[in-house]
Design a protein around this motif. Structure first.
Motif, PDB file in Angstrom:
ATOM      1  N   THR A   9       2.296  38.524  15.696  1.00 21.60           N
ATOM      2  CA  THR A   9       1.123  37.605  16.117  1.00 21.60           C
ATOM      3  C   THR A   9       0.578  37.669  17.537  1.00 21.60           C
ATOM      4  OG1 THR A   9       2.788  35.872  16.765  1.00 21.60           O
ATOM      5  CG2 THR A   9       2.350  36.063  14.327  1.00 21.60           C
ATOM      6  N   SER A  10       1.217  38.404  18.371  1.00 20.46           N
ATOM      7  CA  SER A  10       0.839  38.279  19.837  1.00 20.46           C
ATOM      8  C   SER A  10      -0.265  39.457  19.862  1.00 20.46           C
ATOM      9  CB  SER A  10       1.750  38.468  20.756  1.00 20.46           C
ATOM     10  OG  SER A  10       2.546  39.455  20.518  1.00 20.46           O
ATOM     11  N   TRP A  13      -4.650  42.275  16.741  1.00 23.14           N
ATOM     12  CA  TRP A  13      -5.065  43.126  15.262  1.00 23.14           C
ATOM     13  C   TRP A  13      -6.106  42.572  14.309  1.00 23.14           C
ATOM     14  CZ3 TRP A  13       0.926  44.070  15.255  1.00 23.14           C
ATOM     15  CH2 TRP A  13       1.322  45.194  15.887  1.00 23.14           C
ATOM     16  N   LEU A  14      -6.713  43.437  13.790  1.00 28.59           N
ATOM     17  CA  LEU A  14      -7.598  42.842  12.774  1.00 28.59           C
ATOM     18  C   LEU A  14      -7.117  41.901  11.625  1.00 28.59           C
ATOM     19  CD1 LEU A  14     -10.325  42.880  11.368  1.00 28.59           C
ATOM     20  CD2 LEU A  14      -9.999  45.188  10.239  1.00 28.59           C
ATOM     21  N   ILE A  15      -5.739  42.550  11.114  1.00 30.90           N
ATOM     22  CA  ILE A  15      -5.086  41.906  10.211  1.00 30.90           C
ATOM     23  C   ILE A  15      -4.831  40.211  10.283  1.00 30.90           C
ATOM     24  CG2 ILE A  15      -2.731  42.016  11.151  1.00 30.90           C
ATOM     25  CD1 ILE A  15      -3.878  42.674   7.499  1.00 30.90           C
ATOM     26  N   HIS A  16      -4.935  39.673  11.528  1.00 30.98           N
ATOM     27  CA  HIS A  16      -4.899  38.317  11.617  1.00 30.98           C
ATOM     28  C   HIS A  16      -6.033  37.672  11.164  1.00 30.98           C
ATOM     29  CE1 HIS A  16      -1.556  39.282  14.180  1.00 30.98           C
ATOM     30  NE2 HIS A  16      -2.287  39.826  15.082  1.00 30.98           N
ATOM     31  N   GLU A  25       6.472  36.964   7.048  1.00 25.24           N
ATOM     32  CA  GLU A  25       7.912  37.055   6.639  1.00 25.24           C
ATOM     33  C   GLU A  25       9.030  37.651   7.526  1.00 25.24           C
ATOM     34  OE1 GLU A  25      10.734  35.889   3.529  1.00 25.24           O
ATOM     35  OE2 GLU A  25       8.512  35.210   4.157  1.00 25.24           O
ATOM     36  N   ASP A  26       8.455  38.916   8.023  1.00 18.34           N
ATOM     37  CA  ASP A  26       9.277  39.746   8.578  1.00 18.34           C
ATOM     38  C   ASP A  26       8.560  40.681   9.547  1.00 18.34           C
ATOM     39  OD1 ASP A  26      11.954  39.372   7.016  1.00 18.34           O
ATOM     40  OD2 ASP A  26      10.806  40.114   5.588  1.00 18.34           O
ATOM     41  N   VAL A  27       9.376  41.045  10.801  1.00 12.96           N
ATOM     42  CA  VAL A  27       8.685  41.969  11.582  1.00 12.96           C
ATOM     43  C   VAL A  27       9.792  43.110  11.997  1.00 12.96           C
ATOM     44  CG1 VAL A  27       7.419  42.395  13.578  1.00 12.96           C
ATOM     45  CG2 VAL A  27       7.189  40.438  12.516  1.00 12.96           C
TER      46      VAL A  27
END
Length: 200
Positions: A9-10, A13-16, A25-27
């Motif tokens: 999340t930090s 990125w575009l995906i946010h 869910e997982d990183v």
């Protein structure tokens, strides 16, 4: 190596922008050391990889069981996926990206590419249980190199989808993810190995 959700999340990125209604869910940090321009190689290996075929038998059996159960219960029928139950995230892409190549053909994977940029790739899947995004970013390691980082984002299909995700969580952590990490690492090592050294 499993990472805190903030590792995803930090990042800027575009995906946010596309997944404000999804949960991380997982990183995972991927064992794929490389240079600044190696993300396309990693993505090509992921979509052409030997998973689950090359995974341990128990993982292959779980994978096969999931698709057989899904077929019986109708989880993977067209009416449970894109255009019926959910809209593709392609509709949320910035206009400048909508006509650009979305990334590689995902072959036998149940995912469809959304976009491929210099430092991130995203692909999505939707069925009767969940709308899922697999995101792979390319991040600096702090010592001049880079490596892949994978995040799984989910939007469960109601209470049933949430219960399904909770039920499979122990299997993901104990069996599926360790096998996937080994497959990615082995494929990366094989794909990035240079020619054998010359001996005098």
């Amino acid at each position: 190596m499993k990472l805190p959700k903030s590792a995803h999340t930090s990042r800027p990125w575009l995906i946010h922008e596309l997944t404000t209604d999804f949960a991380v869910e997982d990183v995972w940090a991927l064992p794929t050391p490389g240079g600044p321009d190696d993300l396309p190689l990693l993505v090509s290996q992921v979509v052409k990889g030997d998973f689950p075929e090359g995974a341990p038998l128990v993982v292959r059996l779980l994978w096969e069981a999931r698709w057989k159960i899904g077929a019986v219960l109708g989880w993977d029928r067209p009416s449970a996926g894109f255009g019926s139950r959910v809209a593709t995230l392609k509709d949320r892409l910035p206009r400048a990206l909508r006509d650009e190549p979305s990334g590689p053909d995902t072959n036998d994977l149940p995912f469809t590419s959304l976009y491929l940029l210099q430092d991130e790739w995203a692909a999505e899947m939707a069925n009767g249980t969940v709308h899922t995004v697999m995101h792979i970013g390319w991040v600096p390691d702090g010592s001049g190199g880079y490596h892949g980082q994978m995040a799984v984002l989910v939007k469960p299909n109601g209470l049933f989808g949430a219960a399904y995700m909770a039920a499979i969580k122990p299997f993901r952590y104990a069996l599926v993810y360790p096998a996937l990490m080994r497959t990615i690492e082995n494929t990366w090592r094989a794909g990035t190995a240079g020619p054998p050294p010359l001996h005098a």
